[in-house]
Design a protein around this motif. Structure first.
Motif, PDB file in Angstrom:
ATOM      1  N   ASP A   1       0.851  -1.184   0.000  1.00 20.82           N
ATOM      2  CA  ASP A   1       0.000   0.000   0.000  1.00 20.82           C
ATOM      3  C   ASP A   1       0.892   1.240   0.000  1.00 20.82           C
ATOM      4  N   GLN A   2       1.078   1.827  -1.172  1.00 17.99           N
ATOM      5  CA  GLN A   2       1.981   2.946  -1.319  1.00 17.99           C
ATOM      6  C   GLN A   2       1.233   4.220  -0.958  1.00 17.99           C
ATOM      7  N   GLN A   3       1.624   4.842   0.158  1.00 21.69           N
ATOM      8  CA  GLN A   3       0.939   6.049   0.605  1.00 21.69           C
ATOM      9  C   GLN A   3       1.436   7.287  -0.132  1.00 21.69           C
ATOM     10  N   VAL A   4       2.646   7.193  -0.651  1.00 21.78           N
ATOM     11  CA  VAL A   4       3.258   8.326  -1.341  1.00 21.78           C
ATOM     12  C   VAL A   4       3.804   7.817  -2.666  1.00 21.78           C
ATOM     13  N   LYS A   5       3.388   8.426  -3.744  1.00 25.42           N
ATOM     14  CA  LYS A   5       3.788   7.940  -5.065  1.00 25.42           C
ATOM     15  C   LYS A   5       4.443   9.026  -5.902  1.00 25.42           C
ATOM     16  N   GLN A   6       5.574   8.670  -6.458  1.00 29.17           N
ATOM     17  CA  GLN A   6       6.185   9.514  -7.465  1.00 29.17           C
ATOM     18  C   GLN A   6       6.131   8.695  -8.750  1.00 29.17           C
ATOM     19  N   ASN A   7       5.219   9.031  -9.606  1.00 32.80           N
ATOM     20  CA  ASN A   7       4.910   8.172 -10.748  1.00 32.80           C
ATOM     21  C   ASN A   7       5.926   8.240 -11.874  1.00 32.80           C
ATOM     22  N   SER A   8       6.785   9.251 -11.852  1.00 31.60           N
ATOM     23  CA  SER A   8       7.803   9.344 -12.900  1.00 31.60           C
ATOM     24  C   SER A   8       9.137   8.899 -12.330  1.00 31.60           C
ATOM     25  N   PRO A   9       9.640   7.740 -12.736  1.00 25.73           N
ATOM     26  CA  PRO A   9      10.939   7.300 -12.221  1.00 25.73           C
ATOM     27  C   PRO A   9      12.096   8.160 -12.735  1.00 25.73           C
ATOM     28  N   SER A  10      11.902   8.815 -13.868  1.00 28.39           N
ATOM     29  CA  SER A  10      12.979   9.639 -14.409  1.00 28.39           C
ATOM     30  C   SER A  10      12.411  10.820 -15.175  1.00 28.39           C
ATOM     31  N   LEU A  11      13.256  11.863 -15.268  1.00 29.96           N
ATOM     32  CA  LEU A  11      12.863  13.093 -15.965  1.00 29.96           C
ATOM     33  C   LEU A  11      14.122  13.720 -16.544  1.00 29.96           C
ATOM     34  N   SER A  12      14.044  14.135 -17.786  1.00 33.25           N
ATOM     35  CA  SER A  12      15.180  14.765 -18.441  1.00 33.25           C
ATOM     36  C   SER A  12      14.764  16.162 -18.891  1.00 33.25           C
ATOM     37  N   VAL A  13      15.580  17.167 -18.514  1.00 37.65           N
ATOM     38  CA  VAL A  13      15.244  18.563 -18.785  1.00 37.65           C
ATOM     39  C   VAL A  13      16.474  19.279 -19.311  1.00 37.65           C
ATOM     40  N   GLN A  14      16.255  20.203 -20.209  1.00 43.77           N
ATOM     41  CA  GLN A  14      17.373  20.968 -20.738  1.00 43.77           C
ATOM     42  C   GLN A  14      17.779  22.061 -19.748  1.00 43.77           C
ATOM     43  N   GLU A  15      19.068  22.279 -19.671  1.00 35.80           N
ATOM     44  CA  GLU A  15      19.606  23.323 -18.793  1.00 35.80           C
ATOM     45  C   GLU A  15      18.913  24.654 -19.080  1.00 35.80           C
ATOM     46  N   GLY A  16      18.556  25.357 -18.002  1.00 38.48           N
ATOM     47  CA  GLY A  16      17.911  26.656 -18.148  1.00 38.48           C
ATOM     48  C   GLY A  16      16.389  26.599 -18.141  1.00 38.48           C
ATOM     49  N   ARG A  17      15.850  25.393 -18.429  1.00 41.81           N
ATOM     50  CA  ARG A  17      14.399  25.237 -18.458  1.00 41.81           C
ATOM     51  C   ARG A  17      13.894  24.915 -17.049  1.00 41.81           C
ATOM     52  N   ILE A  18      12.574  24.799 -16.936  1.00 40.67           N
ATOM     53  CA  ILE A  18      11.968  24.472 -15.654  1.00 40.67           C
ATOM     54  C   ILE A  18      11.854  22.952 -15.500  1.00 40.67           C
ATOM     55  N   SER A  19      12.208  22.466 -14.321  1.00 42.39           N
ATOM     56  CA  SER A  19      11.995  21.065 -13.967  1.00 42.39           C
ATOM     57  C   SER A  19      10.813  21.001 -13.012  1.00 42.39           C
ATOM     58  N   ILE A  20       9.891  20.098 -13.290  1.00 42.26           N
ATOM     59  CA  ILE A  20       8.719  19.922 -12.423  1.00 42.26           C
ATOM     60  C   ILE A  20       8.647  18.469 -11.989  1.00 42.26           C
ATOM     61  N   LEU A  21       8.776  18.261 -10.693  1.00 41.30           N
ATOM     62  CA  LEU A  21       8.703  16.908 -10.134  1.00 41.30           C
ATOM     63  C   LEU A  21       7.408  16.787  -9.340  1.00 41.30           C
ATOM     64  N   ASN A  22       6.753  15.657  -9.497  1.00 45.95           N
ATOM     65  CA  ASN A  22       5.435  15.492  -8.905  1.00 45.95           C
ATOM     66  C   ASN A  22       5.380  14.368  -7.881  1.00 45.95           C
ATOM     67  N   CYS A  23       4.424  14.511  -6.980  1.00 47.26           N
ATOM     68  CA  CYS A  23       4.267  13.549  -5.899  1.00 47.26           C
ATOM     69  C   CYS A  23       2.795  13.532  -5.488  1.00 47.26           C
ATOM     70  N   ASP A  24       2.229  12.338  -5.349  1.00 47.26           N
ATOM     71  CA  ASP A  24       0.843  12.204  -4.919  1.00 47.26           C
ATOM     72  C   ASP A  24       0.792  11.410  -3.619  1.00 47.26           C
ATOM     73  N   TYR A  25      -0.123  11.779  -2.756  1.00 47.65           N
ATOM     74  CA  TYR A  25      -0.268  11.058  -1.492  1.00 47.65           C
ATOM     75  C   TYR A  25      -1.726  10.706  -1.267  1.00 47.65           C
ATOM     76  N   THR A  26      -1.948   9.768  -0.361  1.00 48.16           N
ATOM     77  CA  THR A  26      -3.305   9.237  -0.218  1.00 48.16           C
ATOM     78  C   THR A  26      -3.995   9.656   1.069  1.00 48.16           C
ATOM     79  N   ASN A  27      -3.218  10.064   2.077  1.00 48.89           N
ATOM     80  CA  ASN A  27      -3.793  10.273   3.403  1.00 48.89           C
ATOM     81  C   ASN A  27      -3.931  11.762   3.715  1.00 48.89           C
ATOM     82  N   SER A  28      -5.133  12.212   3.971  1.00 49.39           N
ATOM     83  CA  SER A  28      -5.363  13.627   4.266  1.00 49.39           C
ATOM     84  C   SER A  28      -4.846  14.029   5.652  1.00 49.39           C
TER      85      SER A  28
END
Lengths: 112, 116
Positions: A1-28
């Protein structure tokens, strides 16, 4: 039962651009949210945090956004730099608890 | 010390042998945590010590795993009869007693365990 999920195992971004990392959780009941950065062969280091009473916290190039209704956390890095290449973990804490629950991590690669 | 210190940094052991991993937390930090990270996985909570309170052992994966903390400082994580699935990085962390906003957990560099 994964309470915290980061659905993207990897992300590649060009230098100077914006990187956006995401995280979802289940428990309020989670009330404190953090991002950690990990280089190979090193322990995770604290990057930025946010409490549940806020929806945004900014520290230099790093901004964390919290959407409580969607149970979603994101980390924005702008502008991205080669030294930002690392694995990023989101972590959450439940009200009254002392331990952190971590996501699986996202490997960010910044390309020159 | 300036940071969380762990030893050994690397350990290769034969299946079935016992191993001990040591953690020396940041001076003044009363809370101590053990996590592990298996290949391709996130950080998995193992055990938490807080002062003289009974430890939270809810994350220990089996009774082959145990940990103690002597004198409220140094901690030892022991894995008996190691199995190949125990291969992972074992991370120790410490924090101030009160986890108020801004206080965080500080990690050591980890002990890399390989069971062959």
């Amino acid at each position: 039962d994964q309470q915290v999920k980061q659905n993207s195992p990897s992300l590649s971004v060009q230098e100077g651009r914006i990187s956006i990392l995401n995280c979802d959780y289940t428990n309020s009941m989670f009330d404190y949210f953090l991002w950690y950065k990990k280089y190979p062969a090193e322990g995770p280091t604290f990057l930025i945090s946010i409490s549940s009473i806020k929806d945004k916290n900014e520290d230099g190039r790093f901004t964390v956004f919290l959407n409580k209704s969607a149970k979603h956390l994101s980390l924005h890095i702008v502008p991205s730099q080669p030294g930002d290449s690392a694995v990023y973990f989101c972590a959450v804490r439940k009200q009254g608890a002392q331990k952190l629950v971590f996501g699986q991590g996202t490997r960010l690669t910044i390309n020159p | 010390g300036a940071g969380v210190s762990q030893s050994p940094s690397n350990k290769v052991t034969e299946k079935g042998k016992d191993v001990e991993l040591r953690c020396d937390p940041i001076s003044g930090h009363t809370a101590l945590y053990w996590y592990r990270q298996s290949l391709g996985q996130g950080l998995e909570f193992l055990i938490y010590f807080q002062g003289n309170s009974a430890p939270d052992k809810s994350g220990l994966p089996s009774d082959r795993f145990s940990a103690e903390r002597t004198g409220g400082s140094v901690s030892t994580l022991t894995i008996q009869r190691t199995q190949q699935e125990d291969s992972a990085v074992y991370l120790c962390a410490s924090s101030l007693e009160q986890m108020i906003s801004g206080n965080t957990i500080y990690f050591g560099e980890g002990s890399w365990l390989t069971v062959v």
